[in-house]
Design a protein around this motif. Structure first.
Motif, mmCIF file in Angstrom:
data_model
loop_
_atom_site.group_PDB
_atom_site.id
_atom_site.type_symbol
_atom_site.label_atom_id
_atom_site.label_comp_id
_atom_site.label_asym_id
_atom_site.label_seq_id
_atom_site.Cartn_x
_atom_site.Cartn_y
_atom_site.Cartn_z
ATOM 1 N N THR A 108 0.859 -1.180 0.000
ATOM 2 C CA THR A 108 0.000 0.000 0.000
ATOM 3 C C THR A 108 0.893 1.226 0.000
ATOM 4 O O THR A 108 2.094 1.155 0.310
ATOM 5 C CB THR A 108 -0.929 0.032 1.224
ATOM 6 N N ASN B 188 -2.517 6.915 1.683
ATOM 7 C CA ASN B 188 -3.956 6.998 1.427
ATOM 8 C C ASN B 188 -4.324 6.774 -0.032
ATOM 9 O O ASN B 188 -5.495 6.891 -0.400
ATOM 10 C CB ASN B 188 -4.492 8.371 1.872
ATOM 11 N N HIS C 125 -5.398 4.819 -3.109
ATOM 12 C CA HIS C 125 -6.073 3.535 -3.287
ATOM 13 C C HIS C 125 -5.298 2.675 -4.281
ATOM 14 O O HIS C 125 -4.843 3.172 -5.327
ATOM 15 C CB HIS C 125 -7.499 3.744 -3.796
ATOM 16 N N HIS D 48 -6.283 0.633 -6.465
ATOM 17 C CA HIS D 48 -6.869 0.671 -7.804
ATOM 18 C C HIS D 48 -6.374 1.890 -8.579
ATOM 19 O O HIS D 48 -6.154 1.816 -9.797
ATOM 20 C CB HIS D 48 -8.396 0.690 -7.713
ATOM 21 N N ASP D 49 -6.209 3.016 -7.876
ATOM 22 C CA ASP D 49 -5.697 4.217 -8.544
ATOM 23 C C ASP D 49 -4.248 4.015 -8.976
ATOM 24 O O ASP D 49 -3.855 4.407 -10.077
ATOM 25 C CB ASP D 49 -5.816 5.422 -7.605
ATOM 26 N N GLN E 254 -7.693 -2.456 3.516
ATOM 27 C CA GLN E 254 -8.897 -2.711 2.723
ATOM 28 C C GLN E 254 -8.557 -3.474 1.453
ATOM 29 O O GLN E 254 -9.270 -4.375 1.033
ATOM 30 C CB GLN E 254 -9.598 -1.393 2.375
#
Length: 420
Positions: free
Chosen positions: A348, A351, A353, A355-356, A385
């Motif tokens: 990750t 912040n 995402h 998908h971005d 998430q």
């Protein structure tokens, strides 16, 4: 005297993979989604085409020449797979549509007939949904109880906790060999040895290990092992279940129909011996033959050589990712040789995402995966998430990792400019 640089494994084999030689969004394709599915070499594509062009016919049921050729190739692939995982007999290899079906076969043909209320099934929190949902369904039907091995601080299989969970109530241990999210390589030999001391059966999900590591089912001593063809250079729609012959013969059929019978009467039937008892109906003939070609291809390279090269790539990937402070990689950190974990990194970036990140990387021609990777419980456990995942195979190069890292840095900088 001219000194020539020794070619890497990827430089030798990339010519065999037509799909890799293209542009995506105007950029050379960098395919880093191998944990989801691998690309297919010409040898596999040729095997599929040759079957349909030269001897397309149903297997086992015909006495004509084409049927004989198809049957020989179909059963020949079974022999290759058995050798690939070091099974005792080719009959210990059952063709399935995929690993999910293989696990369901064991869950229904063995689980429903052997599990009783209060019996315990041990899984881990890192399991793929395919090795979780079938056991939830079986437990609900039989009254069996599910127990879960958690993670160590380094986000690996907690072997010490596992030892406290196994007991005389344990009837099955079903665990992944290599996590598709954490990349950890689980100690399946020790897991199996401990389970067998209590009389429990063991199933190993080898979807992420069979394409990358040498597999020896006799050394592991597992009762069942499953793998999926499309992750190991084979076609989609084909996987296999390995099972010890004695256990398979004692299991009732999973599906009924043609091919799996000995004799059929109006009011009862008798069943064929393994493996055909579990292969009802016309099988995925071309796909099985294609998987046999894939096994030949991998075996000709050598699984030890594939693992060694991927270990180099893994060490390099982690070395580059450590240069990006915003990145948090899950699972054990790769050591200097990279051989302590699988050739993938789930991560990750603050912040942003996943998908971005994946979308921006795609614009640079870099294909990665983003989401929960069919491990939702694990993502809840690690409080993420979703994650982005870059996964390597033996046809990837360090130069491709460089392209990925540059594109990743650009994506992080882009979103930092928006949200910063």
């Amino acid at each position: 005297m001219t000194i020539t640089k020794e070619r890497t494994l990827a430089e030798i084999v990339r010519k065999d993979f037509p799909i890799l030689h293209q542009e995506v969004n105007g950029k050379p394709l960098v395919y880093l989604d191998n944990a989801a599915t691998s690309q297919k070499p010409l040898a596999v594509l040729d095997a599929l085409r040759n079957y349909y062009e030269q001897y397309n016919s149903n297997v086992h049921r015909g006495v004509h020449t084409l049927s004989g050729k198809a049957t020989d190739a179909y059963e020949g692939a079974r022999v290759k797979i058995a050798k690939f995982v070091n099974a005792n007999l080719p009959e210990e290899i059952i063709y399935t549509r995929n690993a999910s079906e293989a696990i369901n076969l064991v869950a229904y043909a063995w689980g429903l007939t052997h599990l009783q209320p209060g019996d315990e099934i041990i899984l881990s929190v890192m399991e793929h949904h395919s090795n979780l949902v079938p056991w939830q369904l079986v437990a609900k039907t039989t009254g069996a109880v599910l127990k879960f091995v958690e993670l160590t601080p380094s986000e690996e299989f907690d072997l010490e906790q596992y030892k406290t969970l196994v007991s005389d109530k344990t009837k099955l241990v079903s665990v992944v060999h290599v996590s598709n999210t954490l990349g950890c390589i689980n100690p399946v030999e020790e897991i199996t040895e401990i389970a067998h001391k209590y009389g429990a059966k063991v199933l190993i999900d080898a979807c992420q290990s069979a394409p990358h590591l040498p597999i020896d089912v006799q050394k592991i001593n597992c009762d069942w092992l499953v793998a999926s063809g499309h992750k190991m250079c084979g076609p989609t729609g084909i996987g296999f279940l390995y099972g010890k012959a004695k256990i398979l013969r004692a299991m009732p059929p999973f599906l009924g129909g043609g091919e799996m019978i000995a004799d059929v009467f109006l009011d009862n039937s008798t069943y064929a011996d393994i493996p055909h008892k579990f292969e009802a109906g016309t099988p995925a003939i071309a796909e099985a033959i294609g998987l046999g070609a894939a096994v030949d291809y991998l075996s000709n390279i050598g699984m030890e050589k594939i693992h060694a090269y991927e270990a180099e790539l893994t060490a390099y990937l982690f070395e580059q990712l450590r240069q990006i402070p915003e990145i948090r990689v899950y699972g054990p950190q790769a050591n200097s040789t990279g051989g302590n974990r699988a050739a993938l990194a789930s991560f990750t970036s603050g912040n942003v995402h996943p998908h971005d990140l994946s979308t921006i990387l795609d614009q640079a021609g870099v294909a990665i995966r983003a989401g929960h990777h069919c491990t939702q419980p694990l993502h809840r456990y690690i409080k993420a998430q979703s994650t982005a995942r870059a996964s390597l195979y033996f046809y990837n190069t360090k130069e491709e990792i460089d392209v990925f890292v540059v594109a990743l840095k650009d994506a992080i900088e882009f979103f930092g400019g928006i949200f910063g």
